[in-house]
Enzyme design. Structure first.
Site, PDB file in Angstrom:
ATOM      1  N   LYS A 252       0.758  -1.132  -0.229  1.00  0.00           N
ATOM      2  CA  LYS A 252       0.167  -0.129   0.038  1.00  0.00           C
ATOM      3  C   LYS A 252       0.908   1.233   0.061  1.00  0.00           C
ATOM      4  O   LYS A 252       2.052   1.197   0.584  1.00  0.00           O
ATOM      5  CB  LYS A 252      -0.844   0.181   1.240  1.00  0.00           C
ATOM      6  CG  LYS A 252      -2.159  -1.009   1.351  1.00  0.00           C
ATOM      7  CD  LYS A 252      -2.794  -0.839   2.611  1.00  0.00           C
ATOM      8  CE  LYS A 252      -3.857  -1.836   2.784  1.00  0.00           C
ATOM      9  NZ  LYS A 252      -5.050  -1.461   1.749  1.00  0.00           N
ATOM     10  N   ARG A 326     -10.201 -11.579   1.808  1.00  0.00           N
ATOM     11  CA  ARG A 326     -11.404 -12.534   1.381  1.00  0.00           C
ATOM     12  C   ARG A 326     -10.663 -14.019   1.352  1.00  0.00           C
ATOM     13  O   ARG A 326     -11.129 -14.699   1.241  1.00  0.00           O
ATOM     14  CB  ARG A 326     -11.561 -12.047  -0.199  1.00  0.00           C
ATOM     15  CG  ARG A 326     -10.404 -11.880  -1.139  1.00  0.00           C
ATOM     16  CD  ARG A 326     -10.722 -11.282  -2.278  1.00  0.00           C
ATOM     17  NE  ARG A 326     -10.935  -9.679  -2.140  1.00  0.00           N
ATOM     18  CZ  ARG A 326     -11.210  -8.590  -2.745  1.00  0.00           C
ATOM     19  NH1 ARG A 326     -11.439  -9.043  -4.210  1.00  0.00           N
ATOM     20  NH2 ARG A 326     -11.397  -7.541  -2.737  1.00  0.00           N
TER      21      ARG A 326
HETATM   22  N1  BES Z   1      -8.165  -3.711   4.398  1.00  0.00           N
HETATM   23  C1  BES Z   1      -8.305  -3.406   3.232  1.00  0.00           C
HETATM   24  C2  BES Z   1      -9.523  -2.519   3.020  1.00  0.00           C
HETATM   25  C3  BES Z   1      -9.415  -1.180   3.642  1.00  0.00           C
HETATM   26  C4  BES Z   1      -9.506  -0.094   2.883  1.00  0.00           C
HETATM   27  C5  BES Z   1     -10.235  -0.989   4.931  1.00  0.00           C
HETATM   28  C6  BES Z   1      -9.449   1.060   3.609  1.00  0.00           C
HETATM   29  C7  BES Z   1     -10.374   0.226   5.746  1.00  0.00           C
HETATM   30  C8  BES Z   1     -10.036   1.062   4.938  1.00  0.00           C
HETATM   31  C9  BES Z   1      -8.384  -4.540   1.943  1.00  0.00           C
HETATM   32  O1  BES Z   1      -7.473  -5.658   2.580  1.00  0.00           O
HETATM   33  C10 BES Z   1      -7.889  -4.106   1.040  1.00  0.00           C
HETATM   34  O2  BES Z   1      -6.526  -3.254   0.813  1.00  0.00           O
HETATM   35  N2  BES Z   1      -8.512  -4.299  -0.243  1.00  0.00           N
HETATM   36  C11 BES Z   1      -8.102  -3.575  -1.489  1.00  0.00           C
HETATM   37  C12 BES Z   1      -8.630  -4.524  -2.462  1.00  0.00           C
HETATM   38  C13 BES Z   1      -8.170  -4.439  -3.817  1.00  0.00           C
HETATM   39  C14 BES Z   1      -6.805  -4.736  -3.813  1.00  0.00           C
HETATM   40  C15 BES Z   1      -9.099  -5.372  -4.831  1.00  0.00           C
HETATM   41  C16 BES Z   1      -8.572  -2.192  -1.632  1.00  0.00           C
HETATM   42  O3  BES Z   1      -9.773  -2.120  -1.320  1.00  0.00           O
HETATM   43  O4  BES Z   1      -8.225  -1.451  -2.173  1.00  0.00           O
HETATM   44 ZN    ZN Z   2      -5.506  -5.375   1.917  1.00  0.00          ZN
END
Ligand code: BES
Ligand code: ZN
Ligand code: ZN
Length: 477
Positions: A252, A326
């Site tokens: 990230k 997931r």
């Molecule tokens: N933990 C994150 C989702 C999240 C984002 C929670 C902001 C709280 C605040 C999750 O694991 C994630 O990173 N999801 C990705 C999925 C994508 C790679 C398909 C996302 O939402 O960007």
């Molecule tokens: Zn994630």
């Protein structure tokens, strides 16, 4: 902070009396006598009008002071609860005596109890200086004892969730979290089973292990079983327990990582709800499963293109290691299904897309069928939490077709991310009633307001308890 019920002629010595006031300085029914003793000139001088969120401290005979809180147009459950949150943060004495507006003794008791305990929540473990709240005791004049105790259980469970979610990842490793869950659940009639890495390997939870591969801190999976006498239905709960989400090799950006200690909020929510259900002795079986791991980076980390084998269901090609929630939920759902619950609910900070869609006050609900969605929405509305149904649109399943495995974990498109994630989970949820709550938006409150305080919100705990209450009453989960 403690909440207790006191008789209708309370002792006001050294206390602050709290009186709810409606728009245009109308006292709430039941508060007329007390309100008449407030100096109206003092109110006028302060410019107090009884608007929602407003409050003013004035002199009051016998008491140290009176705090008038504005309720706006109407004293209902939500406004009373929010005003109680404002009151505990404003009052400067250690005792607060609250008059209950006549919205029904039970409703009023619940609203003031929840509002005080939730609005008065503070997380000061890492603050050097005192500067906490003054209030230590909230007294409800003529309140209902049972209702007060039940509301306290649920509010404390919400605050337990908040404290866990606020705790920095450095102090809440998967093993720390699992032992704290074990300790909490052990104080109830819940049976606790903590799986360590060897057990997780023996059981073949390849998706959880794939997410855990890059971390020096070993994963855990916790199974809580609550089996009260007389239960005829069975609720299965699964919570995402990512103790820190760096994104893994699909790392990230810095700004996206700031809040990622909160990525175990789903697990904290389902655990605290299960504990509250046991403390309330609701006659419904509950099996609660929480896969817990960091999503970290090392030479051993799962790479984009790797394929994982969950305990049950399709093999997964991981094309983005940041879509890890997931993956662990696939294994969590596989384990909870072994216990054959009548209904499964999973809770997860799953997608940034859910937050984009609904903002930071509303959580998304996806369900296998509308009846199940309706049960969750009805429970949320009784609990005073905000949920909105989103479609489990099965046509999006095609976008998850993998070249080499049964399914891939991301579609590759930026759009509809919360729905695609739910469609992915549906592959592992079985054929029975299932609901998926994506709480990525409201897991953290951005501001302090009413019964909300800045930081972890604890959203979902009260909805799950209400869902269990309804399931217990109906004899079906
Ligand atoms: N933990 C994150 C989702 C999240 C984002 C929670 C902001 C709280 C605040 C999750 O694991 C994630 O990173 N999801 C990705 C999925 C994508 C790679 C398909 C996302 O939402 O960007
Ligand atoms: Zn994630
Ligand atoms: Zn995550």
């Amino acid at each position: 902070m403690e909440v207790r019920v006191v008789p209708s002629e309370p002792d006001l010595t050294d206390a602050t009396l709290v009186i709810g006031v409606l728009r245009e300085l109308q006292p709430t029914p039941g508060s007329e006598t007390a309100f008449a003793r407030v100096d109206s000139l003092a109110l006028e001088a302060a410019g107090f009008e009884g608007k929602k969120g407003e409050s003013v401290v004035v002199p009051y005979p016998e008491a140290r002071a009176a705090l008038l809180v504005g309720l706006g147009e109407e004293a209902d459950f939500d406004t009373v609860r929010a005003a109680s949150g404002v009151a505990v943060r404003t009052v400067k004495t250690s005792r607060l005596v609250s008059l209950l507006p006549t919205i029904g003794i039970e409703q009023a008791t619940r609203a003031v109890t929840e509002g005080s305990l939730l609005g008065g929540f503070q997380f000061r473990d890492y603050k050097t200086n005192g500067d906490g709240l003054s209030v230590t005791v909230v007294e409800l004049v003529g309140g209902d004892e049972t209702e007060m105790q039940e509301a306290s259980v649920v509010a404390e469970a919400t605050n337990r969730t908040r404290a866990w979610v606020n705790t920095p990842a450095m102090d809440l490793s998967p093993s720390d979290f699992a032992s704290q869950i074990e300790e909490l659940a052990s104080s109830t009639s819940i049976e606790v089973d903590v799986w360590d890495r060897p057990r997780i390997e023996d059981e073949g939870l390849g998706a959880l292990l794939g997410v855990a591969a890059g971390s020096d801190r070993d994963p855990r999976l916790v199974v809580l079983s609550y089996r009260p006498d007389g239960a005829t239905s069975h609720l299965g709960l699964v919570g995402k327990g990512i103790t820190f989400d760096s994104g893994g090799l699909s790392i990230k950006p810095a700004s996206g990582m700031e809040d990622m200690k909160d990525d175990m909020a789903g697990a904290a929510t389902v655990v605290a709800a299960t504990v509250a259900i046991a403390q309330l002795q609701l006659p419904i079986n509950v099996t609660c499963v929480t896969p817990i791991t960091d999503n970290a980076i090392s030479g051993d980390a799962t790479r984009p293109g790797d394929v994982l084998r969950p305990v049950e269901g399709p093999t997964i090609e991981v094309l983005n290691t940041d879509a890890e929630g997931r993956l662990v939920l696939a294994d969590g759902l596989g384990i909870v299904r072994r216990h054959q619950p009548d209904m499964i609910v999973d809770v997860a900070t799953l997608t940034g897309a859910a937050r984009v869609a609904l903002g930071d006050r509303i959580a998304a609900v996806f369900a296998s069928d509308d009846e199940t969605a309706e049960k969750v929405l009805a429970a949320a509305s009784r609990a005073g939490e905000h949920f909105w149904q989103m479609p489990l649109f099965k046509d999006y399943r095609k976008s998850l077709d993998s070249n080499i495995a049964d399914i891939k974990n991301v579609s590759g498109s930026r759009y509809g991310g919360a729905i695609v994630a739910a469609v992915f989970l549906a592959e592992y949820a079985g054929d029975g009633p299932w609901a998926h709550l994506d709480i990525a938006g409201p897991a953290m409150s951005r501001e302090t307001n009413g019964d909300h305080v800045k930081g972890a919100s604890g959203i979902g705990v009260r909805t799950l308890v209400e869902l269990a209450r309804a399931g217990a009453a109906m004899g079906s989960g």
